[in-house]
Design an enzyme around this catalytic site. Structure first.
Site: not given
Ligand code: PAF
Length: 286
Positions: A32, A37, A152, A178, A187
């Site tokens: 998603n 990302h 995170d 971002v 998110s």
């Molecule tokens: O941050 C995330 O998307 C998840 O916690 C990760 C690091 C991919 C682990 O499942």
């Protein structure tokens, strides 16, 4: 971009890249994908010759009443974004590929210290699930470097500690959060918000900035700042989970003498839990 589902295919593709002398960067995700990302993958493409991303919604890191089943799965759109951002190889295992012997007896990785408190207190077992799946993914991909978002913040600290304590030869890079124009941290869970909840959500970052400004101006009564900010959150319909001022490196509660601080917040709007943070340095006293 090649998409593979098995560890065998993943290892074969990474081995070939390595045999060609390429540096391998890795961006693990749960899919998603959004602009946050994409920024991680773009950074990976700047830092290495061969970029591997993974999409795996990891059951081990979700609590019994959390959104594992409803977590958005958007593979086709994700693949397009990854291609645009410069990804070379996408790994999309299913649960049986990641946990062929089931999740119950799975060896777990538990990171002491930085996993405790904050999200570790609100989501028992969450960081053990994250540390376990990230360890497995690191062993499968064996990257030179891996990139995670600073949104995170506690997760990033857990992963840095894991890599240090288990002697994994992987450089961990944290990339800035971002944000939408109004300051809301991007998110995957923002998609759950109603229009009203979306309007209230940017208050979290606004109050983080207000608190940081007050601390930079000399305020050291953190409890007073927290009470005032949480009153604002409640008035806007955001149900406080935690709001804390911590020392940014080890994540222990901040003292008045600490110079490198992070303020971390978690709050619910409806059933959606939002997190954010703001890290900053204070000038060294003369
Ligand atoms: O941050 C995330 O998307 C998840 O916690 C990760 C690091 C991919 C682990 O499942």
């Amino acid at each position: 971009m090649n998409t593979v589902k098995s560890v065998r295919e993943l290892r074969a593709a990474v081995s070939q890249a390595r045999a060609e002398g390429k540096q391998i960067a890795f961006v693990p995700t749960m899919g998603n994908l959004h602009a946050g990302h994409a920024a991680l993958v773009e950074k990976a493409a700047q830092r290495a010759d061969f970029v591997v991303a993974s999409i795996f919604v990891n059951p081990l890191q979700f609590g019994p009443n959390e959104d594992l089943d409803s977590y958005p799965r958007t593979l086709l759109a994700d693949q397009e974004k990854l291609v645009q951002a410069g990804c070379h190889l996408l790994f999309t295992p299913d649960v049986a590929e990641m946990y062929p012997h089931g999740t119950d007896g799975q060896t777990r990785v538990s990171v002491a210290g930085v996993s405790e408190g904050l999200c570790g207190a609100s989501r028992p077992g969450h960081f053990e699930g994250v540390a376990t799946v990230v360890s497995k993914l690191f062993n499968m991909v064996q990257p030179d470097l891996a990139i995670f978002g600073q949104k995170d913040f506690q997760q990033l600290a857990v992963i840095r500690t894991l890599v240090r304590d288990l002697n994994m030869p992987i450089q961990i890079i944290g990339e800035p959060t971002v944000r939408a124009e109004d300051g809301l941290a991007l998110s995957s869970r923002n998609g759950y918000l109603s229009a009203e909840q979306r309007d209230a959500a940017p208050l979290l970052y606004r109050t983080l900035k207000e608190m940081a400004n007050a601390i930079k101006a000399g305020e050291r009564d953190y409890a007073k700042l927290i009470t005032a900010a949480q009153a604002q959150h409640s008035a806007a319909g955001l149900r406080p989970d935690y709001l804390e001022v911590r020392e940014a490196n080890g994540l222990r509660p901040a003292t008045a003498d600490d110079r490198h601080l992070v303020i971390l917040v978690a709050a619910f709007t409806g059933n959606t839990r939002l997190i954010d943070n703001l890290a900053f340095e204070l000038d060294t006293p003369t």
